[in-house]
Design an enzyme around this catalytic site. Sequence first.
Site, PDB file in Angstrom:
ATOM      1  CG  HIS A 142      -2.218  -0.634   1.056  1.00  0.00           C
ATOM      2  ND1 HIS A 142      -3.386  -0.152   1.593  1.00  0.00           N
ATOM      3  CD2 HIS A 142      -2.562  -1.754   0.367  1.00  0.00           C
ATOM      4  CE1 HIS A 142      -4.388  -0.944   1.273  1.00  0.00           C
ATOM      5  NE2 HIS A 142      -3.912  -1.926   0.521  1.00  0.00           N
ATOM      6  CD  GLU A 170      -7.450  -1.526  -1.446  1.00  0.00           C
ATOM      7  OE1 GLU A 170      -8.119  -0.780  -0.702  1.00  0.00           O
ATOM      8  OE2 GLU A 170      -6.637  -2.351  -1.011  1.00  0.00           O
TER       9      GLU A 170
END
Length: 322
Positions: A37, A106
Amino acid sequence: MRFGYTLMTEQSAPRDLVDYATAAERAGFDFEVSSDHYSPWLTSQGHAPYAWSVLGAVSQVTDHVELATYVTCPIQRYHPAVVAQKAATLQSLSNGRFILGLGSGENLNEHVTGEGWPPIAQRQDMLVEATTIIRRLLSGELVTWEGDYFRIDSARVWDAPEEGVPIGVAVSGESSVEQFAPLADHLIAVQPDAEVIKDWDRVHQADSRKIGQLPICWDPDRNTAVARGHDQFRWFGGGWGVNADLPTPAGFAAASQFVRPEDVADSIPCGPDLDAIVEAVRPYQEAGFTDLAVIQVGDEGQQQFLDKAAPDLLDKLRSAFG
């Protein structure tokens, strides 16, 4: 089943993650997966180190656990040619213990490049093209590519490992299975959906691993575990359709503002009861998963979980599903 430990880059600092990795191997986990991330889901999680640097360090302080990304998105923040180089390097550093886990990403992480966030159908098409490119580059051949989404000019991964790099791809339904089963070695999924496994085996028609993931929040005190789970993981219940499109931790905070502690406790095993965790694993085993990585929610208490609870938990899991 094989049982793994998740290096959650969103909730721990990089040096701590390396320490947890060594403790997880010592506790007896079979493999370790790392999230990848640029941002945590919630500001209270507070971290987001570069997963590939962490995994490189982990490869040098562990001996036998397998390592994997769970998952890397090769369509925007990373160019697929760079992902291929990184995967080959990590495979070499780990002496063949690495699996490259890929997914369509994402908005939370990919929007940082300022290129906007494509719709889901386009993201899936981009991932098909990126996976094809990565597989070709990992063979060590010279690649020039002019595709719908990516260009490559005379690229070669010079340290391509002879044994190759196994690729797992995250899928969630029949359409994604049809697209990715022919391209991947292994399935990755976060829900114990037996139909997805059946569809995968129908299309893939070769031996493959089905790698799942389960959040838990172990603590000697159940109330502490529930509070930590709510603080750190209440975003989880939004589902992939919501979570993939929210752009910032503020968005996740807003989307999860009405999630109650008891809602989290109903969806994630919280507290000291190891048998409850075993029962939470059962649907994955019954659906046909071969591998399951647990997420111990929160940085606080992570070392205590690894030292005190994990060995007994693994004994129970292997007794039930080994």
